[in-house]
Scaffold this motif. Sequence first.
Motif, short mmCIF file in Angstrom:
data_model
loop_
_atom_site.label_atom_id
_atom_site.label_comp_id
_atom_site.label_asym_id
_atom_site.label_seq_id
_atom_site.Cartn_x
_atom_site.Cartn_y
_atom_site.Cartn_z
N ASP A 193 51.02 39.71 10.16
CA ASP A 193 51.68 41.02 10.09
C ASP A 193 52.98 41.00 10.88
O ASP A 193 53.33 40.00 11.51
CB ASP A 193 50.75 42.14 10.55
N GLU A 194 53.68 42.10 10.86
CA GLU A 194 54.98 42.20 11.52
C GLU A 194 54.87 42.06 13.03
O GLU A 194 55.79 41.56 13.67
CB GLU A 194 55.67 43.51 11.16
N HIS A 209 56.96 39.42 15.03
CA HIS A 209 57.86 39.89 16.08
C HIS A 209 57.78 38.97 17.30
O HIS A 209 58.81 38.53 17.83
CB HIS A 209 57.50 41.33 16.46
#
Length: 162
Positions: A15-16, A20
């Motif tokens: 996921d982001e 990140h």
Amino acid sequence: MKKILLLSDTHTYIDERILHYAAQADEIWHAGDIGTLAVTDALQKLKPLKAVYGNIDGAEIRREFPLHQRFMCEGVDVWITHIGGYPGKYSPAIREEIGENPPKLFICGHSHILKVMNDKQLNLLHMNPGAAGKQGFHKKRTMLRFKIEGENISDLEVIELE
């Protein structure tokens, strides 16, 4: 100096939030149970990746990544494998080799339980980053990040993912 992001047990999930933190690292290390090459492809687009396959990983991932990675990072001897156990309770598959030739940093996944502990008998640091994916019994998704400079491992941080 290298900033390392260490994760494991994604079980096909990316996921982001993971991406990140991956973007902030110099290298990403994955300790197995990747799930699908889409996970490692996404990570490799951001930074250099070192990974091993885990027990749930199929033939495609096993062709791409080894069971063990042993390498030097700066001045630190690193060994990553998926099923490794813990100090005093190492997996039978690696027990003899780790006893005869211990690394400075031993990393594994598999348990979905975040643990960082010193093995005073073998003079090594053991890390298990827990699980970054959503499959499994864990209640919190976790990763680790830290720095390696020369022979020193520092600034260890637990990342909890919501």
